[in-house]
Enzyme design. Structure first.
Site, mmCIF file in Angstrom:
data_model
loop_
_atom_site.group_PDB
_atom_site.id
_atom_site.type_symbol
_atom_site.label_atom_id
_atom_site.label_comp_id
_atom_site.label_asym_id
_atom_site.label_seq_id
_atom_site.Cartn_x
_atom_site.Cartn_y
_atom_site.Cartn_z
ATOM 1 C CD GLU A 56 29.571 30.971 35.224
ATOM 2 O OE1 GLU A 56 29.025 32.301 34.798
ATOM 3 O OE2 GLU A 56 30.768 31.036 35.538
ATOM 4 C CG ASP A 227 33.190 36.769 34.918
ATOM 5 O OD1 ASP A 227 32.167 37.406 35.331
ATOM 6 O OD2 ASP A 227 34.075 35.937 35.380
HETATM 7 N N1 NAD Z 1 37.650 35.479 32.697
HETATM 8 C C1 NAD Z 1 37.862 34.655 33.341
HETATM 9 O O1 NAD Z 1 38.050 33.613 32.990
HETATM 10 C C2 NAD Z 1 37.606 34.978 34.939
HETATM 11 C C3 NAD Z 1 38.293 33.837 35.473
HETATM 12 C C4 NAD Z 1 38.227 34.133 37.157
HETATM 13 C C5 NAD Z 1 37.786 35.198 37.454
HETATM 14 N N2 NAD Z 1 37.214 36.079 36.731
HETATM 15 C C6 NAD Z 1 36.699 37.423 37.283
HETATM 16 O O2 NAD Z 1 37.522 38.043 37.909
HETATM 17 C C7 NAD Z 1 37.062 39.028 38.808
HETATM 18 C C8 NAD Z 1 38.002 39.104 40.024
HETATM 19 O O3 NAD Z 1 38.198 37.817 40.740
HETATM 20 P P1 NAD Z 1 38.808 37.900 42.005
HETATM 21 O O4 NAD Z 1 38.655 36.346 42.411
HETATM 22 O O5 NAD Z 1 40.185 38.426 41.870
HETATM 23 O O6 NAD Z 1 37.794 38.559 42.835
HETATM 24 P P2 NAD Z 1 38.158 39.396 44.313
HETATM 25 O O7 NAD Z 1 36.891 39.539 44.773
HETATM 26 O O8 NAD Z 1 39.285 38.647 45.089
HETATM 27 O O9 NAD Z 1 39.039 40.648 43.869
HETATM 28 C C9 NAD Z 1 38.051 41.923 42.903
HETATM 29 C C10 NAD Z 1 38.806 43.035 43.405
HETATM 30 O O10 NAD Z 1 38.190 44.109 42.600
HETATM 31 C C11 NAD Z 1 38.049 45.065 43.257
HETATM 32 N N3 NAD Z 1 37.054 46.185 42.534
HETATM 33 C C12 NAD Z 1 35.769 46.028 42.668
HETATM 34 N N4 NAD Z 1 35.111 47.190 41.728
HETATM 35 C C13 NAD Z 1 36.232 47.700 41.622
HETATM 36 C C14 NAD Z 1 36.262 49.101 40.923
HETATM 37 N N5 NAD Z 1 35.072 49.622 40.457
HETATM 38 N N6 NAD Z 1 37.383 49.528 40.531
HETATM 39 C C15 NAD Z 1 38.620 48.876 41.065
HETATM 40 N N7 NAD Z 1 38.548 47.971 41.724
HETATM 41 C C16 NAD Z 1 37.461 47.267 42.074
HETATM 42 C C17 NAD Z 1 37.713 44.904 44.792
HETATM 43 O O11 NAD Z 1 37.766 45.774 45.996
HETATM 44 C C18 NAD Z 1 38.590 43.484 44.757
HETATM 45 O O12 NAD Z 1 39.810 43.611 45.574
HETATM 46 C C19 NAD Z 1 35.525 38.394 38.996
HETATM 47 O O13 NAD Z 1 34.647 39.333 38.628
HETATM 48 C C20 NAD Z 1 35.537 37.007 38.679
HETATM 49 O O14 NAD Z 1 34.322 36.793 38.207
HETATM 50 C C21 NAD Z 1 37.075 35.704 35.353
#
Ligand code: NAD
Length: 342
Positions: A56, A227
């Protein structure tokens, strides 16, 4: 020469000031920018989708400064030792179009997302909130936990992740922060007794991690991981029942939890709630939902903050040519006349 703020610079800033302090300081910049919402030229981010994730671009300007962030979201990356979310960005001067700063924004995205979540909770969660369920214990999770400890007085965390090792990592990283931690065996167990439920999972799927029977009256849901089109975390009936707060409505309609609802479903705007034009919560018993997708203004604020707190970064980049005569760009590539004749 262009100032470059590196990962090492931001790491050093956090180690020196403390993560909680940096998140709080950054939240002041984010709040200040949301409070002058109408000064910004806003648009939805562009998204180029792969089967494994998305890349993005997030531009915005306030007439004086422009910023953009390049960010990806690739949930399968961690299986290959790579981050799910990686980012960098630029702050530029509108009057000349010249960049003023190039910065890492991966650590900074985690900081600004946590700061924004905690700011949202300040205006939506019940003031007596002390317990938070944290579902998804990956890269963003420590930042969320510490932001909520320092900006919302959250003292108890109930953790759940499908990956037990991720939860163990989070517990170890938070061991010195004075937070009472319970490791849970399911999402439902984590949500029991939680005043706030934060979902920060990564899966490119229409997931329903939080279902209606898990959500107690008065809960505030901070939904961070949904997101992207086709990527949600909250069951439609929970979204329908909640007072939903959004950052930039057109983007959230496409990318947030409300992508599951009709285009005219009711929402309140974060900028209006911060400005006290609308209420984030109207009763103790209602369910509130911050439908976080991450908006460009938060990265704009972050770049302003970084420029102020790291005014003289160690590295300068030779990115924009600086010929002695601005009309003689060729001077930087011309072979000297004498050399040419030989
Ligand atoms: N809204 C925002 O502004 C924003 C900003 C940054 C990241 N994000 C989003 O936040 C999320 C997390 O990012 P991250 O960098 O921590 O990713 P990451 O991959 O480091 O961590 C995600 C975790 O979620 C766990 N997970 C996946 N499915 C699951 C489920 N059904 N139940 C419980 N746990 C589950 C995984 O095992 C992993 O440990 C991503 O989807 C990312 O796109 C959003």
């Amino acid at each position: 020469m262009l100032p470059f703020i590196s990962v090492a610079d931001v790491s050093a800033l956090i180690r020196h000031r403390g993560l909680g302090t940096v998140v709080r300081e950054l939240s002041y910049y984010i709040k200040a920018d949301f409070l002058r919402w109408n000064q910004f030229n806003k648009c939805e981010r562009t998204a180029n989708h792969a089967t494994t994730g998305v890349i993005e671009l997030m531009p915005i300007d306030d007439g004086e400064y422009f910023s953009f962030k390049y960010v990806n979201g690739h949930p399968p990356n961690t299986a290959h030792g790579m981050l799910t979310v990686a980012a960098f960005g630029v702050l530029s001067q509108m009057s000349t179009g010249y960049p003023l700063l190039l910065s890492e924004l991966t650590l900074t995205t985690a900081l600004r997302t946590a700061a924004t979540s905690a700011l949202a909770a300040q205006v939506q969660a019940r003031a007596d909130s002390v317990t938070m369920a944290l579902i998804g214990n990956g890269a963003q999770s420590e930042f969320q936990a510490i932001a909520f400890r320092d900006m919302m007085a959250i003292r108890k965390l109930r953790l759940y992740d499908i990956d037990v090792a991720a939860t163990q990592k989070l517990v170890a990283n938070l061991s010195t922060f004075g937070i009472d931690i319970t490791i849970c065996k399911s999402v439902a167990e984590a949500c029991k007794g939680a005043d706030i439920v934060t979902t920060v999972t990564a899966d490119k799927a229409l997931a329903t991690i939080i279902t209606p029977e898990m959500v107690e009256p008065g809960t505030h849901i901070n939904a961070v991981g949904g997101d992207c089109p086709g990527k949600t975390e909250i069951h439609i009936d929970v979204v329908k029942a909640a007072r939903v707060m959004v950052e930039f409505e057109p983007q959230t309609r496409a990318e947030g939890e409300i992508q599951q609802l009709p285009q005219n479903s009711p929402v309140v705007h974060f900028s209006d709630v911060l400005a006290d034009i609308t209420k984030g919560r109207v009763s103790e018993g209602e369910i509130t939902l911050f439908d976080s997708v991450g908006f460009a203004i938060e990265d704009f604020s972050s770049l302003r903050y970084l420029r102020d707190v790291i005014p003289n970064p160690a590295q300068m980049l030779d990115l924009i040519p600086e010929p002695a005569n601005a009309k003689d760009l060729y001077s930087l590539c011309a072979i000297k006349y004498q050399e040419n004749r030989v």
